[in-house]
Structures are given as structure tokens and as C-alpha cells.
Design a protein around this motif. Structure first.
Motif, short mmCIF file in Angstrom:
data_model
loop_
_atom_site.label_atom_id
_atom_site.label_comp_id
_atom_site.label_asym_id
_atom_site.label_seq_id
_atom_site.Cartn_x
_atom_site.Cartn_y
_atom_site.Cartn_z
N ALA A 287 2.66 0.32 -8.47
CA ALA A 287 2.15 1.05 -7.42
C ALA A 287 0.86 0.04 -6.99
O ALA A 287 -0.23 -0.32 -7.65
N SER A 288 0.80 -0.44 -5.63
CA SER A 288 -0.26 -1.26 -5.47
C SER A 288 -0.18 -1.35 -3.79
O SER A 288 0.58 -0.73 -2.97
N GLY A 289 -1.24 -1.96 -3.30
CA GLY A 289 -1.72 -1.95 -1.70
C GLY A 289 -0.85 -3.58 -1.08
O GLY A 289 -0.74 -3.75 -0.07
N TYR A 290 0.05 -4.07 -2.22
CA TYR A 290 0.59 -5.48 -1.80
C TYR A 290 2.03 -5.44 -1.17
O TYR A 290 2.56 -5.95 -0.53
N GLY A 291 2.46 -4.17 -1.50
CA GLY A 291 3.98 -3.69 -0.88
C GLY A 291 4.78 -4.67 -1.69
O GLY A 291 4.68 -4.94 -2.96
N SER A 292 6.12 -4.80 -1.47
CA SER A 292 7.14 -5.28 -2.59
C SER A 292 7.27 -6.71 -2.56
O SER A 292 7.89 -7.35 -3.39
N SER A 293 6.63 -7.44 -1.62
CA SER A 293 6.74 -8.81 -1.58
C SER A 293 6.27 -9.66 -2.94
O SER A 293 6.85 -10.67 -3.39
N PHE A 294 5.13 -9.05 -3.45
CA PHE A 294 4.63 -9.86 -4.41
C PHE A 294 5.54 -9.98 -5.67
O PHE A 294 5.37 -10.79 -6.65
N THR A 295 6.50 -8.86 -5.83
CA THR A 295 7.30 -8.81 -7.12
C THR A 295 8.36 -10.11 -7.29
O THR A 295 8.88 -10.46 -8.14
N SER A 296 8.76 -10.73 -6.07
CA SER A 296 9.59 -11.86 -5.91
C SER A 296 9.01 -13.07 -6.56
O SER A 296 9.72 -14.04 -6.88
N GLN A 297 7.59 -12.98 -6.95
CA GLN A 297 6.91 -14.09 -7.59
C GLN A 297 6.71 -13.87 -8.90
O GLN A 297 6.12 -14.70 -9.71
N LEU A 298 7.07 -12.80 -9.56
CA LEU A 298 7.12 -12.53 -10.88
C LEU A 298 8.11 -13.21 -11.70
O LEU A 298 9.03 -13.69 -11.31
N ASP A 299 7.91 -13.22 -13.08
CA ASP A 299 8.83 -13.93 -13.94
C ASP A 299 9.50 -12.63 -14.77
O ASP A 299 10.22 -13.13 -15.99
N PHE A 300 9.38 -11.56 -14.32
CA PHE A 300 10.23 -10.58 -14.93
C PHE A 300 10.59 -9.50 -13.84
O PHE A 300 9.87 -9.53 -12.75
N PRO A 301 11.57 -8.70 -13.89
CA PRO A 301 11.98 -7.75 -13.03
C PRO A 301 10.97 -6.54 -12.73
O PRO A 301 10.77 -5.98 -13.72
N ALA A 302 10.83 -6.15 -11.74
CA ALA A 302 9.89 -5.17 -11.40
C ALA A 302 10.06 -4.67 -10.03
O ALA A 302 10.56 -5.29 -9.11
N VAL A 303 9.73 -3.34 -9.63
CA VAL A 303 9.79 -2.63 -8.55
C VAL A 303 8.24 -2.46 -8.10
O VAL A 303 7.51 -1.90 -8.98
N SER A 304 8.24 -2.37 -6.82
CA SER A 304 6.65 -2.29 -6.13
C SER A 304 6.81 -1.36 -5.17
O SER A 304 7.63 -1.06 -4.26
N MET A 305 5.67 -0.23 -5.30
CA MET A 305 5.60 0.78 -4.32
C MET A 305 4.15 0.72 -3.77
O MET A 305 3.47 0.47 -4.48
N GLN A 306 4.14 0.53 -2.27
CA GLN A 306 3.13 0.50 -1.45
C GLN A 306 2.27 1.88 -1.17
O GLN A 306 3.13 2.68 -1.04
N LYS A 307 1.03 1.59 -1.58
CA LYS A 307 0.07 2.98 -1.58
C LYS A 307 -0.31 2.96 -0.11
O LYS A 307 -0.57 2.26 0.73
N PRO A 308 -0.29 4.40 0.43
CA PRO A 308 0.16 5.72 -0.20
C PRO A 308 1.73 5.72 -0.11
O PRO A 308 2.31 5.57 1.06
N TYR A 309 2.44 6.26 -1.11
CA TYR A 309 3.75 6.29 -1.26
C TYR A 309 3.94 7.71 -1.09
O TYR A 309 3.18 8.70 -1.18
N GLU A 310 5.02 8.05 -0.69
CA GLU A 310 5.62 9.67 -0.42
C GLU A 310 6.53 10.11 -1.64
O GLU A 310 6.97 9.15 -2.46
N ILE A 311 6.47 11.28 -1.61
CA ILE A 311 7.11 12.02 -3.02
C ILE A 311 8.65 11.57 -3.08
O ILE A 311 9.16 11.37 -4.09
N ASP A 312 9.27 11.41 -2.04
CA ASP A 312 10.74 11.13 -1.89
C ASP A 312 10.97 9.74 -2.53
O ASP A 312 11.78 9.38 -3.05
N GLN A 313 9.93 8.93 -1.92
CA GLN A 313 10.04 7.52 -2.42
C GLN A 313 10.07 7.42 -4.14
O GLN A 313 10.48 6.59 -4.71
N LEU A 314 8.91 8.19 -4.46
CA LEU A 314 8.83 7.95 -5.95
C LEU A 314 9.89 8.72 -6.67
O LEU A 314 10.49 8.00 -7.73
N ARG A 315 10.47 9.62 -6.18
CA ARG A 315 11.70 10.25 -6.80
C ARG A 315 12.90 9.12 -6.81
O ARG A 315 13.51 8.95 -7.78
N GLN A 316 13.06 8.57 -5.74
CA GLN A 316 14.12 7.60 -5.68
C GLN A 316 13.88 6.58 -6.73
O GLN A 316 14.95 6.26 -7.04
#
Length: 286
Positions: free
Chosen positions: A243-272
Motif C-alpha cells: 500500500a503506497s502513494g506510488y501507484g502500481s508502476s514502481f512494482t515493475s522495478q522490483l526484483d520479486f513479484p508484488a502488487v501495489s495498491m495506491q492510497k486511498p484504496y477502496e474496499i472492493d479493490q482490497l477484496r479483489q
């Protein structure tokens, strides 16, 4: 101002708005001053999402109804996660921000109250807050319990995916944000542990196994990225959600798989996102 999930408002003692994310009332648009006066003085449960940052304000009646903690500092802050009344239906919120006044009777919203997952059956009324030029600057939600009684979940399995992970480890240094996220995850049916920093989280990961690591990126000391990298060495099956303020773009720079949710996120996003992460794990019933 340090980011917090939400800040309740009190009429006593006098409000010191200079300490809040909104600043002094003299600089507020007239629509915000009027709406806050109504919110503070009305016995009906009310909450306001204000501005593009979705700054959150609510009154004591809302805190009592939703089972959230009433804070001592007045004002608003950008929530880590949109509360149920603003996050339950993306299309409805888009319409309200677009200028539509809406009413949704008898909606079930998941909450965590008195140590148990509960669904409240609520009548929800949304009113756009317009400035002098007619632009929508915020949305006010007034709510009350619907005629039918609230339904308590029989078990967490009703809300959790059938292949849900045994546990989620939440890592968040802001105590209020940590409380709200854990509360909502439990209401969704998950078993949750929490830590306030990366070092404590690593110790917990050594002691127990988790299905999902749900971490803020910016933590005191060890960052969330460093935490996840270290955790995956010992638990390679671990699913990482940031969970971050960076959005999902920064995960493409990581050397491991991860998903990013941009704050503030909604309950349905969290659930999915959690359901998708759970589906990548071996089936473990809660």
C-alpha cells in the motif's frame, strides 16, 4: 500533518482547526463550513469525503455506529483506505462526485465491531457539496440503520475466499491506519496479525507462516521493499501486497513479484487484490 486513517470531530473542547489537514476555517469554501457545522451538530451519523485527496471527516454518531475509535485531535486526514460508506460501491461514488444526489436503502456494509465481524444494514444518502461556482468539492453521506436488523456473520468463511491464506501480516507504522486496515480485513473474513515496523514484522515471520504480507512501502528503518525481499527468502510462497502513494508502476522495478495498491484504496479493490493473492496460494481454509 501525519497521515491518519480518519479523525473524529468534537464540539468540546473548542476545535483547533490549525492542527488539521483542512487548516483554519477562514480559508474554507462556504459549502465546507456549512457542511461541517451540520455534521457536528446533527445527531444523525454523517461523514464527509472532501477534495481530491478524499480527506475524511465524521461525527460522534458515525463513530458509534461504525464501531471506530473517536480520536482526540479534530479535523480530517487522507485515509489509508476509504471507509465502507465511501468504498462499498465505486459506481455510486463516481456518480456522487459527478453531482448526483443518491439514496441507497438497505445496503450491507462489512464492519468490525466489539471484536466480531458484522454486516450493518444501512440506509445511505449521498449529497454532493458544491462551491460557489457549482463545482463538486466533496460528498456528504448521512446514514442510519435500516428497518431490518443488522446481520452478524455466522463465520469468517462467509466473507473469506474458499482458498484464503491462513493469515495476513499487516505492516503499517501509523497506529490508526493499522487499526482500520486490520479491522476491515477481519470483517472480510481474514485472520490478521500486525506490526508497526519491518524489524518486528521479520521477527513475526520467523515465528509463524503467513500467506500474504500486506505492507506500507515507507516504514521507519527498514522499508517495506527491504522487508518483503528478506521475508521471501524464508517464505518464498508469500504473496506481497504493498500500500503506497506510488501507484502500481514502481512494482515493475522490483526484483520479486508484488502488487501495489495506491492510497486511498477502496474496499472492493482490497477484496479483489487479496482474493487474487489467495488464489495463488495452496488452499488453506481459515
Amino acid at each position: 500533518m501525519t497521515q491518519q486513517d480518519s479523525i473524529s470531530l468534537h464540539t468540546l473542547p473548542p476545535l483547533d482547526w490549525s492542527r488539521t489537514a483542512l487548516g483554519l476555517p477562514a480559508a474554507w469554501p462556504a459549502c465546507l463550513r456549512l457542511s461541517v457545522d451540520i455534521l457536528l451538530n446533527c445527531p444523525l451519523a454523517m461523514a464527509i469525503a472532501w477534495g481530491p485527496e478524499k480527506i475524511l471527516l465524521y461525527n460522534k454518531a458515525y463513530a458509534a455506529l461504525m464501531g471506530v475509535r473517536a480520536e482526540s485531535v479534530p479535523g480530517g486526514a487522507v485515509p489509508t483506505m476509504q471507509p465502507p460508506v465511501f468504498g462499498w460501491n465505486h459506481a455510486a461514488m463516481e456518480a456522487a462526485w459527478g453531482g448526483a444526489a443518491l439514496a441507497y436503502p438497505g445496503q450491507k456494509l462489512p464492519v468490525w465491531r466489539d471484536g466480531a465481524a458484522t454486516e450493518l444494514l444501512l440506509d445511505l444518502h449521498y449529497t454532493p457539496l458544491r462551491d460557489e461556482a457549482g463545482a463538486v468539492r466533496g460528498v456528504l453521506c448521512a446514514m442510519q440503520l435500516a428497518a431490518a436488523p443488522a446481520e452478524t456473520l455466522d463465520s469468517r468463511q462467509e466473507q473469506a475466499p474458499q482458498s484464503a491464506p491462513a493469515r495476513i501480516l499487516v505492516v503499517e507504522d501509523n497506529g490508526d491506519a493499522r487499526y482500520l486496515v486490520c479491522e476491515m480485513l477481519r470483517a472480510l473474513g481474514y485472520e490478521v496479525d500486525a506490526a508497526g515496523d519491518g524489524e518486528r514484522a521479520l521477527a513475526m515471520l520467523r515465528e509463524s507462516r503467513y500467506g500474504i504480507l500486506f505492507s506500507d512501502v515507507s516504514l521507519p528503518g527498514m522499508s517495506g521493499v527491504e522487508l518483503a525481499r528478506s521475508a521471501l527468502r524464508s517464505q518464498p510462497q508469500l504473496q506481497v501486497v504493498f500500500a503506497s502513494g506510488y501507484g502500481s508502476s514502481f512494482t515493475s522495478q522490483l526484483d520479486f513479484p508484488a502488487v501495489s495498491m495506491q492510497k486511498p484504496y477502496e474496499i472492493d479493490q482490497l477484496r479483489q487484490v487479496l482474493a487474487s493473492a489467495a488464489a495463488r496460494l495452496p488452499t488453506v481454509r481459515l
